[in-house]
Design a protein around this motif. Structure first.
Motif, PDB file in Angstrom:
ATOM      1  N   ARG A  20       0.778  -1.295  -0.108  1.00 50.90           N
ATOM      2  CA  ARG A  20      -0.035   0.072   0.032  1.00 50.90           C
ATOM      3  C   ARG A  20       0.877   1.184   0.036  1.00 50.90           C
ATOM      4  NH1 ARG A  20      -4.794   2.244   1.147  1.00 50.90           N
ATOM      5  NH2 ARG A  20      -5.958   0.420   2.043  1.00 50.90           N
ATOM      6  N   ILE A  21       2.121   1.288   0.940  1.00 44.89           N
ATOM      7  CA  ILE A  21       2.971   2.225   0.630  1.00 44.89           C
ATOM      8  C   ILE A  21       3.467   2.481  -0.471  1.00 44.89           C
ATOM      9  CG2 ILE A  21       5.130   2.944   1.821  1.00 44.89           C
ATOM     10  CD1 ILE A  21       2.710   3.362   3.714  1.00 44.89           C
ATOM     11  N   MET A  22       3.973   1.509  -1.174  1.00 42.19           N
ATOM     12  CA  MET A  22       4.642   1.753  -2.338  1.00 42.19           C
ATOM     13  C   MET A  22       3.658   2.103  -3.446  1.00 42.19           C
ATOM     14  SD  MET A  22       8.005   1.070  -1.984  1.00 42.19           S
ATOM     15  CE  MET A  22       7.911   1.202  -0.074  1.00 42.19           C
ATOM     16  N   GLU A  24       1.178   4.051  -2.987  1.00 41.46           N
ATOM     17  CA  GLU A  24       0.749   5.399  -2.837  1.00 41.46           C
ATOM     18  C   GLU A  24       1.845   6.258  -3.398  1.00 41.46           C
ATOM     19  OE1 GLU A  24      -2.485   4.583   0.836  1.00 41.46           O
ATOM     20  OE2 GLU A  24      -0.328   5.252   1.239  1.00 41.46           O
ATOM     21  N   HIS A  25       3.212   5.913  -3.026  1.00 42.24           N
ATOM     22  CA  HIS A  25       4.412   6.623  -3.608  1.00 42.24           C
ATOM     23  C   HIS A  25       4.305   6.660  -5.113  1.00 42.24           C
ATOM     24  CE1 HIS A  25       7.191   5.003   0.024  1.00 42.24           C
ATOM     25  NE2 HIS A  25       6.364   6.275   0.301  1.00 42.24           N
ATOM     26  N   ALA A  26       3.920   5.686  -5.573  1.00 39.67           N
ATOM     27  CA  ALA A  26       3.897   5.634  -7.296  1.00 39.67           C
ATOM     28  C   ALA A  26       2.673   7.004  -7.717  1.00 39.67           C
ATOM     29  CB  ALA A  26       3.288   4.350  -8.027  1.00 39.67           C
ATOM     30  N   ARG A 165      14.905   5.510   0.118  1.00 40.01           N
ATOM     31  CA  ARG A 165      15.101   4.834   1.192  1.00 40.01           C
ATOM     32  C   ARG A 165      13.951   3.917   1.804  1.00 40.01           C
ATOM     33  NH1 ARG A 165      15.943   9.104   4.843  1.00 40.01           N
ATOM     34  NH2 ARG A 165      15.909  10.504   3.102  1.00 40.01           N
ATOM     35  N   GLU A 166      12.525   4.388   1.860  1.00 37.99           N
ATOM     36  CA  GLU A 166      11.564   3.501   2.040  1.00 37.99           C
ATOM     37  C   GLU A 166      11.463   2.253   1.302  1.00 37.99           C
ATOM     38  OE1 GLU A 166       9.035   6.671   4.608  1.00 37.99           O
ATOM     39  OE2 GLU A 166       7.923   5.707   2.775  1.00 37.99           O
ATOM     40  N   ALA A 167      11.668   2.260   0.203  1.00 46.40           N
ATOM     41  CA  ALA A 167      11.791   1.104  -0.867  1.00 46.40           C
ATOM     42  C   ALA A 167      12.846   0.070  -0.570  1.00 46.40           C
ATOM     43  CB  ALA A 167      11.520   1.513  -2.432  1.00 46.40           C
ATOM     44  N   ASP A 286      -2.871  10.840   5.492  1.00 53.74           N
ATOM     45  CA  ASP A 286      -3.075   9.411   6.218  1.00 53.74           C
ATOM     46  C   ASP A 286      -1.659   8.391   5.915  1.00 53.74           C
ATOM     47  OD1 ASP A 286      -5.195   7.535   7.305  1.00 53.74           O
ATOM     48  OD2 ASP A 286      -4.562   6.257   5.405  1.00 53.74           O
ATOM     49  N   HIS A 287      -1.156   8.504   4.917  1.00 61.54           N
ATOM     50  CA  HIS A 287       0.128   7.740   4.656  1.00 61.54           C
ATOM     51  C   HIS A 287       1.099   8.057   5.701  1.00 61.54           C
ATOM     52  CE1 HIS A 287       3.144   6.164   1.574  1.00 61.54           C
ATOM     53  NE2 HIS A 287       4.007   6.771   2.404  1.00 61.54           N
ATOM     54  N   VAL A 288       1.309   9.063   6.077  1.00 61.41           N
ATOM     55  CA  VAL A 288       2.336   9.285   7.044  1.00 61.41           C
ATOM     56  C   VAL A 288       1.951   8.807   8.356  1.00 61.41           C
ATOM     57  CG1 VAL A 288       3.719  11.078   5.889  1.00 61.41           C
ATOM     58  CG2 VAL A 288       1.939  11.717   7.439  1.00 61.41           C
ATOM     59  N   ARG A 290      -0.062   6.093   8.825  1.00 66.62           N
ATOM     60  CA  ARG A 290       0.127   4.652   8.963  1.00 66.62           C
ATOM     61  C   ARG A 290       1.594   4.329   9.074  1.00 66.62           C
ATOM     62  NH1 ARG A 290      -1.129   3.789   3.793  1.00 66.62           N
ATOM     63  NH2 ARG A 290      -2.726   5.440   3.408  1.00 66.62           N
ATOM     64  N   GLU A 291       2.574   5.169   8.450  1.00 66.76           N
ATOM     65  CA  GLU A 291       3.975   4.712   8.708  1.00 66.76           C
ATOM     66  C   GLU A 291       4.354   4.999  10.254  1.00 66.76           C
ATOM     67  OE1 GLU A 291       6.354   6.901   5.793  1.00 66.76           O
ATOM     68  OE2 GLU A 291       5.501   5.690   4.346  1.00 66.76           O
ATOM     69  N   ALA A 292       3.777   5.756  10.781  1.00 68.43           N
ATOM     70  CA  ALA A 292       3.926   6.040  12.515  1.00 68.43           C
ATOM     71  C   ALA A 292       3.312   4.973  13.208  1.00 68.43           C
ATOM     72  CB  ALA A 292       3.238   7.527  12.979  1.00 68.43           C
TER      73      ALA A 292
HETATM   74 FE   LIG Z   1       5.984   6.732   2.771  1.00 67.50          FE
END
Ligand SMILES: [Fe+2]
Ligand SMILES: [Fe+2]
Length: 305
Positions: A20-22, A24-26, A165-167, A286-288, A290-292
């Motif tokens: 999901r994170i990836m 959304e990055h796209a 870096r996240e990837a 919402d993305h950041v 979820r990362e937290a």
């Molecule tokens: Fe991210």
């Protein structure tokens, strides 16, 4: 050493979070390009489509196998995700996969995946690795083009580097699952905190930079978090060679991440309800968040898990 069933469950949980994170990055990359760079936007769109398709497979495989701590953590979806997706789709005209989010609500159950699923889970891990490598190469290419002033995008260069870096981090986690299960030593925990404390600090910087100049109080709070996580990032770095420091760093990181998470949650609510002025997309907020939530869950995991 985790059992085979545990490794499978962790694979599903890791892929649900990171695919999901990836994806959304796209989407964020796609939206950042100028009219002239339509070809790059199309590449990002294609990556988004393929990541969503793979995430859909991960959701299907995960049904009834996701543990309660992961379901409850808010890393897979938050109470805002569906609305953030609906609004982002409304603002951009790009489909955000809301149906997939609804399917995710019921993947919990906490059963251990049966041995017969092993091949399918391994195939998912390999597919995730292949696709994330392609996304990573694309991010690196965009980063190089931006930092050499070949193209201009609406994303900060540091944001592009952050996505790179996240990837890479996701790929490292997948690699660990394919070889030895999830890394669990105190050194790995220190590395994990070193990585995520920097990410949390950068989120605070992005929030500060993307809020409207009139949102002075929120920008001020963002800068306090930025300084706090810069310190915690350095401390986690030092803890890698002085492991006796680690329990203290973990505790301080947990407290700071809880506070940052509350700040992000209030921010997401404010953006969704049009109470905060910014250039932040609801789905980015919402993305950041979820990362937290993902980082918090890992901080709370007892050692040896
Ligand atoms: Fe991210
Ligand atoms: Fe991030």
């Amino acid at each position: 050493m985790p059992s085979q069933a545990e490794t499978m469950q962790r694979s599903l949980e890791l892929n649900l979070f990171f695919l999901r994170i990836m994806k959304e990055h796209a989407l964020f990359l796609q939206l950042g390009f100028t009219q002239k760079d339509r070809a790059l936007a199309m590449q990002a769109q294609e990556l988004h489509r393929r990541l969503e398709a793979l995430m859909s497979q991960a959701v299907r495989l995960s049904k009834s196998y996701i543990s309660e701590p992961v379901m409850a953590s808010g890393e897979l979806f938050t109470r805002y995700t569906e609305e953030a997706e609906r609004l982002t789709q409304h603002f951009t005209g790009i489909p955000t996969g809301i149906e997939l989010t609804r399917q995710e609500y019921v993947v919990g159950g906490g059963s251990m995946p049966p041995p017969a699923m092993r091949e399918e889970v391994e195939r998912l891990n390999r597919a995730a690795m292949g696709l994330t490598r392609q996304l990573l190469a694309f991010k690196e290419q965009v980063y190089r083009s931006v930092t050499s002033c070949t193209i201009v995008t609406k994303n900060y260069p540091l944001f592009l580097d952050h996505l790179v870096r996240e990837a890479r981090h996701y790929l490292e986690m997948l690699q660990a699952l394919l070889t030895s299960g999830m890394p669990e030593s105190p050194l790995h925990k220190a590395e994990m905190e070193y990585f995520w404390n920097e990410i949390m600090g950068e989120h605070a910087q992005f929030i500060d930079g993307l809020l409207d100049p009139t949102e002075k109080a929120l920008k001020e709070t963002s800068r306090v978090f930025e300084a706090e996580f810069e310190r915690l990032h350095a401390e986690a770095g030092a803890a890698r060679s002085m492991l006796q420091m680690l329990p203290g760093v973990t505790q301080a990181s947990e407290t700071a991440t809880e506070q940052l998470s509350e700040f992000k949650s209030a921010g997401t609510r404010g953006i969704i309800t049009c109470k905060i002025r910014s250039v932040i997309l609801p789905l980015q907020a919402d993305h950041v968040l979820r990362e937290a939530a993902h980082y918090l869950r890992m901080l709370r995991e007892p050692p040896g898990m």
